[in-house]
Write a protein that holds these residues in place. Structure first.
Motif: not given
Length: 102
Positions: A28-35
Motif C-alpha cells: 500500500v503506498p504510504v503517503p509521504v508527509p510534506q515538509p
C-alpha cells in the motif's frame, strides 16, 4: 552449536527482511508527509545596546527628578520607534527590610 547459531541468524533475517511469495503483504503506498515550510526568524527590532546605553546615560537627565527622567527616557525611546514599557517608578519591595537589633 553451529546449527543453533545458524537457526537464530535465519530467524533474525526473516524478521528484518521483507517477505516473499504467498505471505507477502499487498503493498500500500504510504503517503509521504510534506515538509513544513521553513519559518524565517524575525530579526530583533529593539534598540542596540549602544542606543539604550546612550539614552540611559544621557547628560540631560542628570538634574531631573525621577519622574521627569522616566518621561525623558520614554520620549527618547519613542523617537527611535521603540515602546518603552519598563517603568521603574512603581517598583516596590516584596519583603520588608529586616533590621538587626544590636
Amino acid at each position: 552449536m553451529r546449527d543453533s547459531i545458524a537457526r537464530a541468524l535465519m530467524w533474525m533475517l526473516r524478521l528484518m527482511l521483507p517477505a516473499r511469495g504467498k505471505r507477502r503483504a499487498a503493498t500500500v503506498p504510504v503517503p509521504v508527509p510534506q515538509p513544513a515550510p521553513a519559518v524565517v526568524p524575525r530579526v530583533f527590532a529593539g534598540p542596540s545596546s549602544g542606543q539604550a546605553r546612550a539614552i540611559f546615560r544621557a547628560e540631560e537627565t542628570r538634574g531631573l527628578t525621577p519622574e521627569q527622567r522616566e518621561r525623558w527616557w520614554a520620549a527618547a525611546f519613542a523617537e527611535i520607534g521603540v515602546d518603552y514599557d519598563f517603568p521603574t517608578l512603581n517598583i516596590t519591595r516584596v519583603r520588608p527590610e529586616r533590621r538587626m537589633s544590636a
